[in-house]
Scaffold this motif. Sequence first.
Motif, PDB file in Angstrom:
ATOM      1  N   GLU A   8       0.711  -1.220   0.015  1.00 57.00           N
ATOM      2  CA  GLU A   8      -0.112  -0.137  -0.088  1.00 57.00           C
ATOM      3  C   GLU A   8       0.933   1.233   0.114  1.00 57.00           C
ATOM      4  O   GLU A   8       0.537   2.326  -0.750  1.00 57.00           O
TER       5      GLU A   8
ATOM      6  N   GLU B 209       2.470   1.692  -3.528  1.00 58.19           N
ATOM      7  CA  GLU B 209       1.329   1.944  -4.265  1.00 58.19           C
ATOM      8  C   GLU B 209       1.135   3.395  -4.088  1.00 58.19           C
ATOM      9  O   GLU B 209       0.812   3.946  -5.081  1.00 58.19           O
TER      10      GLU B 209
ATOM     11  N   LYS C 278       1.525   6.448  -6.784  1.00 60.94           N
ATOM     12  CA  LYS C 278       0.366   7.455  -6.985  1.00 60.94           C
ATOM     13  C   LYS C 278       0.606   8.972  -6.660  1.00 60.94           C
ATOM     14  O   LYS C 278       0.297   9.792  -7.385  1.00 60.94           O
TER      15      LYS C 278
END
Length: 1051
Positions: free
Chosen positions: A842, A845, A849
Amino acid sequence: MSEPRAKRHKIERGEDDYLPGNIIEIELGNFMTFDHLVCKPGPRLNLVIGANGAGKSSLVCAIAIGLGGDPQLLGRASSVGAFVKRGKESGFIKITLRGRRPGELIQITRKIDASNKSDWQLNGKPVPKKDVIEIIQKFNIQVNNLTQFLPQDRVCEFAKLTPIQLLRETEKAVGDPQLPIQHDALVEKSREIGRLQNAVEQIRGSLNQEKLLNAEKERDVERIRQREEILAKVDLMKKKLPWLKYDMKKTEYLEAKKQEKDAKEKLQEAARILKDLKDPIEKQKQMKSAEDSKCKKLSSMLTENAKKRMGLQEEANHLGVQIQGTYNEMEDLKRQEQTHQKRIMKAKEDLATAELELANMPPFEPPKDHIEVLRGQILKLRDAANKIMSQKSDIDRMLAQRRASLRPVMERLKEMENKNNILLNVLQRSGVDSIVEAYHWLQEHRHHLKEEVYGPVLLEVNVPDQAHAKYLEGHVAFYIWKSFITQDSDDRDFLVRNMKSYDVPILNYVPDRGDQRGPPQISEKMRALGIYSRLDQVFYAPIAVKEVLISQFGLEHSFIGTEEADCRADELSRLGVKDLWTPENHYRWSYSRYGGHVSASIDPVDRSRLLSCGTDSGEIDNLRYKKIKLGEEILELEQRLKSLQGDLREVEDEEAKIHRQRDEIVQKTSIEKKRRKDMELCITQRRDKLQLLQEEEDVDTKLEKLSHQATALNTRRFHCVIEIKNLLAEALGHKRAFAEINMSAIEMDAQTRESELGIKQQEKQALQATHHLQYCEKEVARFHSQLAEVKKSAESVAVITPDLAKAFLEMPSTIEELDASIQDNMLQANSIIFLNQNILAEYEERRKKIESLSEKLEEDEMKLNICLAQVDELKGRWLPTLRNLVTQINATFSRNFQEMAVAGEVLLDEHETDFGAYGILIKVKFRQTGQLQVLSANHQSGGERSVSTILYLVSLQDLTSCPFRVVDEINQGMDPINERKMFQQLVRASSQPNTPQCFLLTPKLLPNLEYGEACNLLIMFTGTYIEKAADLWSNGESYSTNMRPQAQCRS
């Protein structure tokens, strides 16, 4: 502030006072209410006057249609075919425009027909529409702009224009041509700025939120990374494990290779020693082989000698036997002389007995007649059998022919009876793409239904006569053929829910028990006029299907007639027939509810596309008849064939019985013949024996012959004994030589055996060395295979690279130590506990992002800044120009209103950067006590709106860049005062030097109006004799009353 915008560029008028793009002449043919019309408008204000229905609006329509306008903008019709005069096939519009050069005329012709087809001509030459549009655009003619072209049916639309729409129309009609382009660009840019601003705000918010979330996770991520580093180290150690196993296997493999090399050397040494021992033995064996050859040769000679001696001995023995036999025969001759006479007497007695027995045998004659009778019966039976077989062959051939004929009949019948697939395919080709799937779905789910469901309807309807099929198909709407009909509301709801995706109608049939009225009957008068049936009587279908068709389309009120009915259709309408089908036409009569007037429509009968694809019931019946007939013929032929087979079997059985009787007779005859022949042969033999006994020689002569024969045999025997003696002496010498050579060979053999004992010991050692080498080779192969497998397994785990080799050097070098280190590191990694297993993924990611959002934010901010700069640049050019334009319009508009003793102003409604909301506000005041209010239907009356509209258009006169303007009946609803003031404004505006051509259409004008030189009156009359009257009026003469009916317009 920019410089005040100058009025549009002064365009020089020609000597005829026309501006480029002005309409010089309008000619119409078969257009709307006109058969033929020629109109020559003036260069300035043209007042088109005429009573209602005289054709003023037709002139407006002609200008719009003739200059490429869409029929829908007129608000009258949606297609050009509707503008062709009723009853005519085609018409034309010819408009002549003033060119840019002196004396240049541009003639645009548009030919239209009732089928909505248009042809364009430019100066009499056919051209595509786009060439005409280019010419029209060059003169800035905009028939779709309400500020330039305001037809009667769209006057109300001008008042309904929003400020935004009014601004758009004004920009197109007047001012700089770049204004609408710049406005569109600003609107698009403002929308893009809005999108970009929203996107930037959303991205910035998302970016800040993602950064906060990642900041909270960094501590946990650090612990996860520490754990992953330990696990990565463990993975490296696990990668080294197979390589350590590989090294161990490689050591074993090299040791096996070394042992294999030693075994090869030992085997080579043993082979060398063995070779040294075998060489002397080979020489001894060669010498022994030579001695053995000599022994074999002597043995062969002894064997040959023995064979010769044996042959001579046998010959001598044979001669001795012959000699003894000769002596015995001589003794027998002496004894047989005594019994010779007795044997002759015995032979005579045997001969007499046989002759007596032959004489006593009864005579036998073969029954030839009986045999011939039997032979004749056999031939008859054979002929009968051949006839039966011939008949059987004929029946077999006929049976094969009937079966061959039956096969295509059954195939064709099956094809014809399988009409469902044909009709489903026809529906599918007609645009019902999912009908096959819908049909099969219904078949699979019929067990869920309460009542019988029919459909598609096309499959349920059978029209025996194809001539009636086109009537039924033309009368019934297409949707019904693809419909499914239920007889229960629950079934209908079930199908609607589940068959929605197939896009087929579901109809529910409910029996109507209340209305029991019967269908209209065909009267004798109708039959006399050619009617012979109703449409509901010419087809077969289930009751529910037929009732739906009748109730939906009134089939019971549609009649079918012959060609005579076609000729006498008018008489049938008087009998109350409202719908009639004939071979050529479909007649429909309707009756007015008010005046009782009758109107009729006649349509040609189209051929059937759906029902004609069904099966021909006549052909099906014919095929079924053929099938039954051929089946009966085949059954009859099979019975006849069975009967013939029984007859043939009986004939063959009878023939076999007669054959057996004849064979018995022939066999009996053969036995009797053989018996007599045997007896005759016996007599012949006994007679020959007697003759031999009588012809025998005397005994003394025979004894002398036998004595000489015995002497010759003794002499031959003596010679055989001498030869045997010689052979014995020769054999003795051969045996002595054989013994000597054999003893020498035995001595050599003993020596060879002694040498071979030592060789066997050495061979045993060499064999052991060979076995050891083979074992070593197998071990090497086994270790090599294991090594390859271990290497493959190790390479599948990790391929050795310089970095990996360097890392391996820092790890334990034995398997045991490496396993222990792996366990320690795993314990250390497992001691690091965290709740969220996916936190690192997470985090990574989200980090990616964040990077993506940052790049996107930077890109959108750059785009936003560029758009803002572009908007500022465009706005700097567009807004001052627009403000100046509105200021000039407002000045003229306000002055015109002041001259009419009322007040009005035109304002630009600005909205900062929302350029799509910019508009023009028209504010007016018609009462001294009132306030300026925005022009709308809620605040002003119809006349006030008309005055405001025409004054706004007049205000555009000096600013407009279009060659002409059309206003249709704008003065309707005005009070006389306002109408007079409005007219004065129009006359004054049209008298200006640079004013465009203007058309004002009105059914009436006030008396005593002030007309100027710029005004041109076009008065429109209609009537039977108006054409000649117009010609006479043009010349200042009077006219008579004999005139032709045609419309004409003269100025």
